[in-house]
Scaffold this active site. Structure first.
Site, PDB file in Angstrom:
ATOM      1  N   ASN A  90      17.300  29.122  17.796  1.00 57.04           N
ATOM      2  CA  ASN A  90      16.124  28.496  17.181  1.00 57.04           C
ATOM      3  C   ASN A  90      14.995  29.479  16.845  1.00 57.04           C
ATOM      4  O   ASN A  90      14.238  29.224  15.914  1.00 57.04           O
ATOM      5  CB  ASN A  90      15.607  27.416  18.153  1.00 57.04           C
ATOM      6  CG  ASN A  90      14.180  27.013  17.874  1.00 57.04           C
ATOM      7  OD1 ASN A  90      13.910  26.226  16.970  1.00 57.04           O
ATOM      8  ND2 ASN A  90      13.244  27.587  18.638  1.00 57.04           N
ATOM      9  N   TYR A 156      11.859  34.341   3.929  1.00 56.83           N
ATOM     10  CA  TYR A 156      12.192  33.155   4.737  1.00 56.83           C
ATOM     11  C   TYR A 156      13.305  32.352   4.067  1.00 56.83           C
ATOM     12  O   TYR A 156      14.267  31.947   4.706  1.00 56.83           O
ATOM     13  CB  TYR A 156      10.926  32.309   4.922  1.00 56.83           C
ATOM     14  CG  TYR A 156      11.068  31.188   5.931  1.00 56.83           C
ATOM     15  CD1 TYR A 156      10.781  31.394   7.276  1.00 56.83           C
ATOM     16  CD2 TYR A 156      11.491  29.917   5.541  1.00 56.83           C
ATOM     17  CE1 TYR A 156      10.906  30.373   8.204  1.00 56.83           C
ATOM     18  CE2 TYR A 156      11.628  28.891   6.457  1.00 56.83           C
ATOM     19  CZ  TYR A 156      11.325  29.120   7.787  1.00 56.83           C
ATOM     20  OH  TYR A 156      11.470  28.095   8.707  1.00 56.83           O
ATOM     21  N   ILE A 189       7.599  20.674   9.951  1.00 59.14           N
ATOM     22  CA  ILE A 189       7.423  20.072  11.273  1.00 59.14           C
ATOM     23  C   ILE A 189       6.104  20.569  11.861  1.00 59.14           C
ATOM     24  O   ILE A 189       5.799  21.780  11.774  1.00 59.14           O
ATOM     25  CB  ILE A 189       8.599  20.482  12.214  1.00 59.14           C
ATOM     26  CG1 ILE A 189       9.973  20.201  11.557  1.00 59.14           C
ATOM     27  CG2 ILE A 189       8.480  19.782  13.571  1.00 59.14           C
ATOM     28  CD1 ILE A 189      10.269  18.753  11.206  1.00 59.14           C
TER      29      ILE A 189
END
Ligand code: NAP
Length: 250
Positions: A90, A156, A189
């Site tokens: 993660n 990214y 998020i």
């Protein structure tokens, strides 16, 4: 139900945000949970939260962009718990913002090393340990930006597309060896990754880009990661699932 009883689960970058929610959920389902992060304070806080609710967890400091840290971490896990069954790769960073023609080279190198090479190094050391443990499940955290592009984050976007490709390649190699490998693509998020980098107006704009009309929560991502980690998803490997409030359906 303690679906993860007797399981050993590792979550990288679990001192904050999505990783923290995943570690807390794994531990709440009975897994011996290894909380790993470059940020020792954040990692220790996650361990405290787990222990306060009666779960089992240890902290191992690791920089996922360093292969030696992965090697050490997996060795420590095997020494402490004798097995590794579940991993959520993660740890990730947002990196600088800017168009490709002006994007800083060192920013590119950093984002690729944490967000893509970090996942490869993880798989490289986790898979042999899982084979010795009788198999397992690995969930790599990609992004909606592993499926579609956006302006101003070339490193990214490239790294997250790379994570999705790496997930498929590795899943094929180990599908018949009882190791399942999947990727999850969260929409935007509400975690420190966003709140530290963006102002309120930008967060509102991002929220409005999701048909559900808001940003997601770490816990909503953790639910999908958890499902992919347990035997309920036993026929699922090499897949990429979004949890994005409808963002990529547009
Ligand atoms: P977060 O709240 O910033 O948490 C990430 C954690 O990883 C932090 O504790 C961070 O430490 C740590 N970390 C950073 N670099 C590391 C490294 N090299 N080695 C080990 N740990 C490291 O971020 P998040 O939003 O939960 O993001 C988690 C993952 O979800 C990332 O892969 C991210 O790309 C992905 N994701 C996030 C979103 C979103 O909107 N939030 C959307 C899609 C995908 P520091 O705080 O010290 O840097």
């Amino acid at each position: 139900m303690n679906t993860l009883e007797k399981k050993v689960a590792l979550v990288t970058g679990s001192g904050s945000g999505i990783g923290k929610a995943v570690a807390i959920l794994y531990a709440g389902k009975g897994a011996s949970t290894i909380v790993s992060d470059i940020d020792e304070d954040g990692g220790m806080e996650t361990v405290s939260i787990i222990k306060e609710s009666g779960g089992e967890a240890i902290f191992i400091k690791a920089d996922t962009s360093n292969p030696e840290d992965h090697k050490y971490m997996v060795a420590q896990i095997l020494k402490t718990y004798g097995a590794l069954h579940i991993t959520c790769n993660n740890a990730g960073i947002g990196g600088p913002l800017g168009p490709t023609g002006e994007y800083p080279i060192e920013g590119w190198d950093k984002v690729i090393s944490v967000n893509l090479s970090g996942v490869f190094y993880g798989l490289h050391y986790q898979i042999p340990a899982m084979l010795k443990s009788g198999g397992g499940s690995i969930v790599n955290i990609a992004s909606i930006l592993g499926m579609v592009g956006t302006k101003g984050s070339p490193a990214y976007v490239a790294a997250k597309h790379g994570v999705v490709g790496l997930t498929k390649a590795a899943a094929l190699e180990y599908a018949d060896k009882n190791i399942r490998i999947n990727a999850v693509g969260p929409g935007y998020i509400l975690t420190p990754l966003l709140t530290k980098a963006l102002d309120e107006d930008t967060l509102k704009l991002l929220a409005s880009m999701h048909p559900i009309g808001r940003l997601g929560t770490s816990e909503e991502v953790a639910e999908l990661v958890y499902w992919l980690s347990i035997s309920n998803s036993s026929f699922v490997t090499g897949s990429y699932y979004t949890v994005d409030g409808g963002y990529t359906a547009q």
